[in-house]
Design a protein around this motif. Structure first.
Motif, PDB file in Angstrom:
ATOM      1  N   ASP A  96       0.467  -3.301 -14.451  1.00 39.31           N
ATOM      2  CA  ASP A  96      -0.411  -2.442 -15.247  1.00 39.31           C
ATOM      3  C   ASP A  96      -0.216  -2.734 -16.735  1.00 39.31           C
ATOM      4  OD1 ASP A  96       2.049  -1.193 -15.898  1.00 39.31           O
ATOM      5  OD2 ASP A  96       1.809   0.252 -14.272  1.00 39.31           O
ATOM      6  N   GLU A  97      -0.988  -2.034 -17.559  1.00 39.79           N
ATOM      7  CA  GLU A  97      -0.937  -2.263 -19.003  1.00 39.79           C
ATOM      8  C   GLU A  97       0.406  -1.861 -19.609  1.00 39.79           C
ATOM      9  OE1 GLU A  97      -4.323   0.064 -19.784  1.00 39.79           O
ATOM     10  OE2 GLU A  97      -5.753  -1.603 -19.592  1.00 39.79           O
ATOM     11  N   ALA A  98       1.045  -0.837 -19.045  1.00 40.63           N
ATOM     12  CA  ALA A  98       2.362  -0.437 -19.534  1.00 40.63           C
ATOM     13  C   ALA A  98       3.380  -1.561 -19.341  1.00 40.63           C
ATOM     14  CB  ALA A  98       2.829   0.832 -18.817  1.00 40.63           C
ATOM     15  N   ALA A  99       3.199  -2.342 -18.288  1.00 42.74           N
ATOM     16  CA  ALA A  99       4.093  -3.476 -18.031  1.00 42.74           C
ATOM     17  C   ALA A  99       3.887  -4.574 -19.072  1.00 42.74           C
ATOM     18  CB  ALA A  99       3.865  -4.017 -16.623  1.00 42.74           C
ATOM     19  N   ILE A 100       2.618  -4.811 -19.447  1.00 41.12           N
ATOM     20  CA  ILE A 100       2.347  -5.790 -20.512  1.00 41.12           C
ATOM     21  C   ILE A 100       3.060  -5.363 -21.787  1.00 41.12           C
ATOM     22  CG2 ILE A 100       0.571  -6.901 -21.914  1.00 41.12           C
ATOM     23  CD1 ILE A 100      -1.438  -6.295 -19.695  1.00 41.12           C
ATOM     24  N   ASP A 101       2.911  -4.086 -22.149  1.00 43.70           N
ATOM     25  CA  ASP A 101       3.523  -3.574 -23.373  1.00 43.70           C
ATOM     26  C   ASP A 101       5.047  -3.640 -23.317  1.00 43.70           C
ATOM     27  OD1 ASP A 101       0.966  -3.032 -24.235  1.00 43.70           O
ATOM     28  OD2 ASP A 101       1.046  -0.905 -23.710  1.00 43.70           O
ATOM     29  N   ALA A 102       5.592  -3.413 -22.145  1.00 41.87           N
ATOM     30  CA  ALA A 102       7.046  -3.456 -21.998  1.00 41.87           C
ATOM     31  C   ALA A 102       7.592  -4.831 -22.353  1.00 41.87           C
ATOM     32  CB  ALA A 102       7.442  -3.083 -20.567  1.00 41.87           C
ATOM     33  N   ILE A 103       6.815  -5.870 -22.063  1.00 39.58           N
ATOM     34  CA  ILE A 103       7.234  -7.238 -22.388  1.00 39.58           C
ATOM     35  C   ILE A 103       6.940  -7.566 -23.850  1.00 39.58           C
ATOM     36  CG2 ILE A 103       6.815  -9.678 -21.940  1.00 39.58           C
ATOM     37  CD1 ILE A 103       6.269  -8.984 -19.046  1.00 39.58           C
ATOM     38  N   THR A 104       5.693  -7.389 -24.262  1.00 39.69           N
ATOM     39  CA  THR A 104       5.302  -7.852 -25.597  1.00 39.69           C
ATOM     40  C   THR A 104       5.911  -7.025 -26.720  1.00 39.69           C
ATOM     41  OG1 THR A 104       3.277  -6.506 -25.550  1.00 39.69           O
ATOM     42  CG2 THR A 104       3.128  -8.777 -24.737  1.00 39.69           C
ATOM     43  N   GLN A 105       6.123  -5.749 -26.498  1.00 33.80           N
ATOM     44  CA  GLN A 105       6.590  -4.881 -27.581  1.00 33.80           C
ATOM     45  C   GLN A 105       8.101  -4.666 -27.584  1.00 33.80           C
ATOM     46  OE1 GLN A 105       4.198  -4.196 -29.804  1.00 33.80           O
ATOM     47  NE2 GLN A 105       2.868  -5.307 -28.381  1.00 33.80           N
ATOM     48  N   GLU A 158      10.095 -10.456 -28.504  1.00 37.44           N
ATOM     49  CA  GLU A 158      10.742 -11.076 -29.655  1.00 37.44           C
ATOM     50  C   GLU A 158      11.338 -12.432 -29.279  1.00 37.44           C
ATOM     51  OE1 GLU A 158      13.571  -8.420 -31.372  1.00 37.44           O
ATOM     52  OE2 GLU A 158      12.073  -6.856 -31.818  1.00 37.44           O
ATOM     53  N   ARG A 159      11.862 -12.505 -28.092  1.00 40.96           N
ATOM     54  CA  ARG A 159      12.444 -13.764 -27.622  1.00 40.96           C
ATOM     55  C   ARG A 159      11.367 -14.831 -27.437  1.00 40.96           C
ATOM     56  NH1 ARG A 159      16.982 -13.663 -22.871  1.00 40.96           N
ATOM     57  NH2 ARG A 159      17.355 -15.909 -22.694  1.00 40.96           N
ATOM     58  N   ILE A 160      10.216 -14.427 -26.950  1.00 39.81           N
ATOM     59  CA  ILE A 160       9.106 -15.372 -26.782  1.00 39.81           C
ATOM     60  C   ILE A 160       8.592 -15.827 -28.145  1.00 39.81           C
ATOM     61  CG2 ILE A 160       6.716 -15.564 -25.992  1.00 39.81           C
ATOM     62  CD1 ILE A 160       7.535 -13.699 -23.651  1.00 39.81           C
ATOM     63  N   PHE A 161       8.497 -14.907 -29.086  1.00 38.68           N
ATOM     64  CA  PHE A 161       8.072 -15.274 -30.443  1.00 38.68           C
ATOM     65  C   PHE A 161       9.048 -16.274 -31.068  1.00 38.68           C
ATOM     66  CE2 PHE A 161       4.922 -11.989 -32.357  1.00 38.68           C
ATOM     67  CZ  PHE A 161       4.015 -12.301 -31.371  1.00 38.68           C
ATOM     68  N   ALA A 162      10.328 -16.101 -30.807  1.00 40.38           N
ATOM     69  CA  ALA A 162      11.333 -17.036 -31.330  1.00 40.38           C
ATOM     70  C   ALA A 162      11.121 -18.433 -30.740  1.00 40.38           C
ATOM     71  CB  ALA A 162      12.736 -16.526 -31.014  1.00 40.38           C
ATOM     72  N   ALA A 195      10.626 -19.928 -12.168  1.00 47.16           N
ATOM     73  CA  ALA A 195      11.605 -19.171 -12.969  1.00 47.16           C
ATOM     74  C   ALA A 195      12.571 -20.083 -13.734  1.00 47.16           C
ATOM     75  CB  ALA A 195      12.370 -18.189 -12.089  1.00 47.16           C
ATOM     76  N   PRO A 196      13.120 -21.135 -13.127  1.00 47.84           N
ATOM     77  CA  PRO A 196      14.008 -22.022 -13.890  1.00 47.84           C
ATOM     78  C   PRO A 196      13.288 -22.749 -15.025  1.00 47.84           C
ATOM     79  CG  PRO A 196      14.304 -22.333 -11.518  1.00 47.84           C
ATOM     80  CD  PRO A 196      13.068 -21.516 -11.703  1.00 47.84           C
ATOM     81  N   ARG A 197      12.022 -23.071 -14.835  1.00 41.74           N
ATOM     82  CA  ARG A 197      11.263 -23.760 -15.877  1.00 41.74           C
ATOM     83  C   ARG A 197      10.985 -22.839 -17.060  1.00 41.74           C
ATOM     84  NH1 ARG A 197       6.551 -27.142 -12.610  1.00 41.74           N
ATOM     85  NH2 ARG A 197       7.895 -28.066 -11.004  1.00 41.74           N
ATOM     86  N   ILE A 198      10.707 -21.602 -16.762  1.00 41.63           N
ATOM     87  CA  ILE A 198      10.426 -20.611 -17.805  1.00 41.63           C
ATOM     88  C   ILE A 198      11.718 -20.170 -18.475  1.00 41.63           C
ATOM     89  CG2 ILE A 198       9.532 -18.271 -18.212  1.00 41.63           C
ATOM     90  CD1 ILE A 198       7.674 -18.795 -15.744  1.00 41.63           C
ATOM     91  N   GLY A 199      12.750 -20.034 -17.666  1.00 37.90           N
ATOM     92  CA  GLY A 199      14.028 -19.496 -18.107  1.00 37.90           C
ATOM     93  C   GLY A 199      14.369 -18.309 -17.240  1.00 37.90           C
ATOM     94  N   GLN A 235      14.914 -10.602 -17.630  1.00 36.32           N
ATOM     95  CA  GLN A 235      14.812  -9.638 -18.723  1.00 36.32           C
ATOM     96  C   GLN A 235      13.439  -8.949 -18.703  1.00 36.32           C
ATOM     97  OE1 GLN A 235      14.553 -11.206 -22.764  1.00 36.32           O
ATOM     98  NE2 GLN A 235      15.866  -9.548 -23.516  1.00 36.32           N
ATOM     99  N   ALA A 236      12.394  -9.731 -18.435  1.00 37.80           N
ATOM    100  CA  ALA A 236      11.047  -9.162 -18.349  1.00 37.80           C
ATOM    101  C   ALA A 236      10.931  -8.182 -17.185  1.00 37.80           C
ATOM    102  CB  ALA A 236      10.022 -10.289 -18.201  1.00 37.80           C
ATOM    103  N   LYS A 237      11.478  -8.556 -16.042  1.00 33.15           N
ATOM    104  CA  LYS A 237      11.450  -7.664 -14.870  1.00 33.15           C
ATOM    105  C   LYS A 237      12.177  -6.355 -15.159  1.00 33.15           C
ATOM    106  CE  LYS A 237      11.133 -11.104 -11.137  1.00 33.15           C
ATOM    107  NZ  LYS A 237      11.837 -11.667  -9.962  1.00 33.15           N
ATOM    108  N   ALA A 238      13.311  -6.454 -15.842  1.00 32.34           N
ATOM    109  CA  ALA A 238      14.082  -5.246 -16.167  1.00 32.34           C
ATOM    110  C   ALA A 238      13.298  -4.353 -17.129  1.00 32.34           C
ATOM    111  CB  ALA A 238      15.426  -5.641 -16.775  1.00 32.34           C
ATOM    112  N   ALA A 239      12.606  -4.962 -18.095  1.00 32.72           N
ATOM    113  CA  ALA A 239      11.813  -4.184 -19.051  1.00 32.72           C
ATOM    114  C   ALA A 239      10.665  -3.460 -18.348  1.00 32.72           C
ATOM    115  CB  ALA A 239      11.269  -5.112 -20.133  1.00 32.72           C
ATOM    116  N   ILE A 240      10.045  -4.154 -17.385  1.00 32.62           N
ATOM    117  CA  ILE A 240       8.951  -3.539 -16.634  1.00 32.62           C
ATOM    118  C   ILE A 240       9.458  -2.389 -15.770  1.00 32.62           C
ATOM    119  CG2 ILE A 240       7.281  -3.953 -14.767  1.00 32.62           C
ATOM    120  CD1 ILE A 240       6.985  -6.824 -15.929  1.00 32.62           C
TER     121      ILE A 240
END
Length: 337
Positions: free
Chosen positions: A118-127, A132-136, A319-323, A329-334
């Motif tokens: 859902d949209e809350a999951a998107i926000d959990a990652i991007t915000q 921040e890690r992806i922006f880096a 997953a190994p290719r992405i990291g 970390q994304a799953k935990a945030a969601i």
């Protein structure tokens, strides 16, 4: 005495010159190119237009962002946008995580099937910290990321039948964007994915050379995909495509700190405006699509889980290719949203 007066006069002249030059420099006007894949008929293009408007207004016309839609700065090949921007052919962009993922592997996170329900999951990652890690990671590749926008969840349509389970995709010819992860996802589901540009996809859908496609509802609606035989639409939310406001690193470093802050804040505000507008309009967009006779299927929790289970092996490969740490970390945030 004469020498002292001459030195004072020279110093005064230099100081006067500096005083006169300073306001001239501050008022220097600059124009920058901004690449985007879709025009302002779509939320994606509207995000770029809003950014340009805010920058023009807040700089009092000193900074101009000229928007080039339809990936015209890369002759329509949106997958070349990141490389062209990094090399300096493009100054700025409002870009898709999908199109930049070949150069920034971490961006494939958003293309993992059924990661974000859902949209809350998107926000959990991007915000959060994950964002921040992806922006880096983008920063390390030579582009300065400023803010997030949103292209929305990509839904599945086809001309053949209702789709509410993985078995319904067997042998279905589906147009997908140019991403190896997309190919793996649809191959795993038993479909026959074909990579092609949107310009090529529309006639292929019309002639029946391909059966289906996947895109956000806003694209389905504005592009009138129902007019090229797409009468069955499944809301499966299999992945979402955040947008990124970015600037070429050399351009960014050439700007004074106050202009950097102006550009960044305008991008943040334009992104927030576009995300809110896109989400608010979704219900009306879906109603308009239904009114044109499109059969819309909304999955039950059990049907959705069947797709999740059917694509589990895609995670093992990607997953190994992405990291792996980034994915976890994304799953935990969601989970904590």
């Amino acid at each position: 005495m004469t020498m002292r007066v001459s030195k004072l006069a020279a110093a005064f002249t230099a100081a006067l010159g500096l005083t006169l030059a300073t306001p001239s420099l501050a008022q220097e006007t600059r124009e920058f190119s901004v690449s985007t894949v879709l025009s302002d008929a779509f939320p994606w293009g509207q995000a770029a237009t809003k950014w340009a408007e805010l920058v023009n207004e807040r700089s009092e016309g000193r900074l101009t962002l000229k928007v080039y839609p339809n990936a015209q700065l890369v002759s329509g090949d949106q997958t070349r946008e990141f490389s062209a921007m990094r090399s300096g052919l493009i100054d700025m962009a409002v870009a898709s995580t999908i199109n930049w993922s070949p150069q920034v592997p971490e961006l494939n996170l958003f293309s993992l099937p059924f990661l974000m329900p859902d949209e809350a999951a998107i926000d959990a990652i991007t915000q959060g910290d994950t964002g921040e890690r992806i922006f880096a990671a983008i920063d390390r590749k030579g582009i300065m990321p400023l803010a997030w926008g949103e292209n929305g969840f990509r839904e599945l349509s086809n001309s053949k039948q209702q789709i509410d389970g993985p078995e319904d995709l067997k042998g279905l010819k589906v147009r997908v964007v140019g991403s190896p992860l997309f190919l793996d996802t649809f191959n795993t589901l038993g479909a026959n994915p074909t990579q092609m540009s949107w310009a090529d996809a529309q006639p292929a859908l019309t002639t029946g050379a391909i059966d289906g496609q996947e895109n956000p509802l806003s694209v389905f609606d504005v592009a009138r995909v129902d007019q090229v035989g797409q009468k069955h639409l499944t809301l499966w939310h299999y992945m979402a495509d955040p947008l990124i406001f970015g600037v070429n690193k050399r351009v960014w470093k050439s700007l004074p700190a106050e202009d950097q802050q102006l550009l960044r804040q305008a991008a943040i505000d334009a992104g927030a405006w576009e995300i809110e507008k896109s989400r608010r309009e979704l219900a009306d967009t879906l109603s308009a699509i239904k009114a044109r006779g499109v059969e819309v299927t909304e999955l039950t929790p059990e049907q959705h889980q069947a797709f999740v289970d059917a694509t589990a092996e895609v995670y093992e490969k990607w997953a190994p290719r992405i990291g792996t740490e980034l994915v976890e970390q994304a799953k935990a945030a969601i989970a904590a949203r």
